[in-house]
Design an enzyme around this catalytic site. Structure first.
Site, PDB file in Angstrom:
ATOM      1  N   LYS A  11     -11.103   2.634   7.407  1.00 13.10           N
ATOM      2  CA  LYS A  11     -10.698   1.277   7.788  1.00 13.10           C
ATOM      3  C   LYS A  11     -10.441   1.157   9.300  1.00 13.10           C
ATOM      4  CE  LYS A  11      -8.755   0.025   3.267  1.00 13.10           C
ATOM      5  NZ  LYS A  11      -7.586  -0.574   2.567  1.00 13.10           N
ATOM      6  N   TYR A  51     -14.068  -7.888  -1.036  1.00 12.53           N
ATOM      7  CA  TYR A  51     -12.781  -7.850  -1.744  1.00 12.53           C
ATOM      8  C   TYR A  51     -12.600  -9.050  -2.682  1.00 12.53           C
ATOM      9  CZ  TYR A  51     -10.663  -3.887   0.810  1.00 12.53           C
ATOM     10  OH  TYR A  51     -10.339  -2.645   1.295  1.00 12.53           O
ATOM     11  N   ASN A 114      -4.083   1.078   5.726  1.00 12.72           N
ATOM     12  CA  ASN A 114      -3.871   2.355   5.039  1.00 12.72           C
ATOM     13  C   ASN A 114      -5.082   3.293   5.102  1.00 12.72           C
ATOM     14  OD1 ASN A 114      -5.485   1.003   3.261  1.00 12.72           O
ATOM     15  ND2 ASN A 114      -4.053   1.020   1.547  1.00 12.72           N
ATOM     16  N   HIS A 117     -10.534   3.245   2.138  1.00 14.96           N
ATOM     17  CA  HIS A 117     -10.823   2.588   0.856  1.00 14.96           C
ATOM     18  C   HIS A 117     -11.613   3.549  -0.018  1.00 14.96           C
ATOM     19  CE1 HIS A 117     -12.325  -0.327  -2.088  1.00 14.96           C
ATOM     20  NE2 HIS A 117     -13.480   0.316  -1.967  1.00 14.96           N
ATOM     21  N   GLU A 128     -19.992  -1.763  -4.797  1.00 11.66           N
ATOM     22  CA  GLU A 128     -19.614  -1.518  -3.404  1.00 11.66           C
ATOM     23  C   GLU A 128     -20.697  -0.737  -2.649  1.00 11.66           C
ATOM     24  OE1 GLU A 128     -15.686   0.195  -3.808  1.00 11.66           O
ATOM     25  OE2 GLU A 128     -14.798  -1.756  -4.305  1.00 11.66           O
TER      26      GLU A 128
HETATM   27  O1  CDP Z   1      -7.060   0.361  -1.813  1.00 12.80           O
HETATM   28  P1  CDP Z   1      -6.402   0.492  -3.170  1.00 12.80           P
HETATM   29  O2  CDP Z   1      -7.383   0.491  -4.311  1.00 12.80           O
HETATM   30  O3  CDP Z   1      -5.445   1.653  -3.210  1.00 12.80           O
HETATM   31  O4  CDP Z   1      -5.444  -0.798  -3.354  1.00 12.80           O
HETATM   32  P2  CDP Z   1      -5.785  -2.258  -3.948  1.00 12.80           P
HETATM   33  O5  CDP Z   1      -4.635  -2.642  -4.821  1.00 12.80           O
HETATM   34  O6  CDP Z   1      -7.139  -2.301  -4.534  1.00 12.80           O
HETATM   35  O7  CDP Z   1      -5.711  -3.201  -2.668  1.00 12.80           O
HETATM   36  C1  CDP Z   1      -6.786  -3.250  -1.757  1.00 12.80           C
HETATM   37  C2  CDP Z   1      -6.221  -3.174  -0.358  1.00 12.80           C
HETATM   38  O8  CDP Z   1      -5.427  -4.334  -0.119  1.00 12.80           O
HETATM   39  C3  CDP Z   1      -5.259  -2.019  -0.078  1.00 12.80           C
HETATM   40  O9  CDP Z   1      -5.906  -0.783   0.210  1.00 12.80           O
HETATM   41  C4  CDP Z   1      -4.500  -2.540   1.130  1.00 12.80           C
HETATM   42  O10 CDP Z   1      -5.253  -2.408   2.329  1.00 12.80           O
HETATM   43  C5  CDP Z   1      -4.367  -4.023   0.778  1.00 12.80           C
HETATM   44  N1  CDP Z   1      -3.078  -4.347   0.149  1.00 12.80           N
HETATM   45  C6  CDP Z   1      -2.099  -4.992   0.885  1.00 12.80           C
HETATM   46  O11 CDP Z   1      -2.317  -5.296   2.052  1.00 12.80           O
HETATM   47  N2  CDP Z   1      -0.884  -5.285   0.312  1.00 12.80           N
HETATM   48  C7  CDP Z   1      -0.640  -4.961  -0.981  1.00 12.80           C
HETATM   49  N3  CDP Z   1       0.543  -5.269  -1.508  1.00 12.80           N
HETATM   50  C8  CDP Z   1      -1.617  -4.317  -1.737  1.00 12.80           C
HETATM   51  C9  CDP Z   1      -2.838  -4.009  -1.152  1.00 12.80           C
HETATM   52 MG    MG Z   2      -8.665  -0.988  -4.953  1.00 11.33          MG
END
Ligand code: CDP
Ligand code: MG
Length: 140
Positions: A11, A51, A114, A117, A128
Site C-alpha cells: 500500500k 474495494y 496498514n 493487502h 483481484e
Molecule cells: O485488509 P483486510 O482484509 O485485513 O481488512 P478489511 O476489513 O477487508 O478492510 C480493508 C481495508 O480497509 C483495511 O486493510 C484497511 O486499510 C481499511 N480499514 C479501515 O480503514 N478501517 C477499518 N475500520 C477497517 C478497515
Molecule cells: Mg479484506
C-alpha cells in the site's frame, strides 16, 4: 495441497516509507513465488472499483482516497495454501492487534495505512488478480 494464487498490494504508506524491499523479502522468505509485479498509481475511481465490497462501510471514502494517494506495488503470488498463508503473514487489519513477525506488526502505521493487502478467499483472489493483471503478464 496444490499450488494456489493470491493477490497482494504493497500500500502507499509502505511504498512511501521505503518498505517495499523488506516486504518483498518477507514474502519470498515465507515461500511465496512472485509471478507478477508492477508499480502503479491508481485513481480514486479505480480504488473504488477494487474495494467495491466495502462501498457501504464508513471507512470507504477515506480508504479509497488513501489507496489513490501515491504509488502502490501490485503482486500476483503463488504458493501452496497461498491465500491463508498470506493472511497469516500479513497479520491483523489493526496493527495494534497484529502478532509479532507479521508484515503489519513491522510496517503498518494505523488500521487504514496498514502496509499490505491480501485476498481473503479464492473468489476474491480471482477477481483481484484479474482487476490488475492480464493473463499474459503472469509468469506461471
Ligand atoms: O485488509 P483486510 O482484509 O485485513 O481488512 P478489511 O476489513 O477487508 O478492510 C480493508 C481495508 O480497509 C483495511 O486493510 C484497511 O486499510 C481499511 N480499514 C479501515 O480503514 N478501517 C477499518 N475500520 C477497517 C478497515
Ligand atoms: Mg479484506
Amino acid at each position: 495441497m496444490t499450488l494456489q494464487r493470491t493477490f497482494s498490494i504493497i500500500k502507499p504508506d509502505a511504498v512511501k516509507k521505503g518498505a517495499t524491499g523488506d516486504i518483498l523479502h518477507m514474502l519470498q522468505h515465507a515461500g511465496f513465488n512472485i509471478i507478477g509485479m508492477k508499480m502503479l498509481e491508481i485513481t480514486k475511481q479505480q480504488a473504488e472499483g477494487f474495494y467495491a465490497v466495502h462501498a457501504s462501510r464508513p471507512f470507504f471514502n477515506s480508504l479509497t482516497t488513501f489507496m489513490s494517494s501515491g504509488p502502490i506495488v501490485v503482486l500476483a503470488l503463488e504458493k501452496e495454501n497461498a491465500i491463508a498463508d498470506l493472511r497469516k503473514l500479513m497479520g491483523a487489519t489493526d496493527p495494534a492487534k497484529a502478532d509479532s513477525g507479521t508484515i503489519r506488526k513491522k510496517h503498518a502505521a494505523s488500521i487504514e495505512a496498514n502496509a499490505i493487502h491480501g485476498s481473503d478467499a479464492e473468489e476474491t483472489a480471482k477477481f483481484e488478480l484479474n482487476y490488475f493483471f492480464a493473463g499474459y503478464e503472469l509468469a506461471g
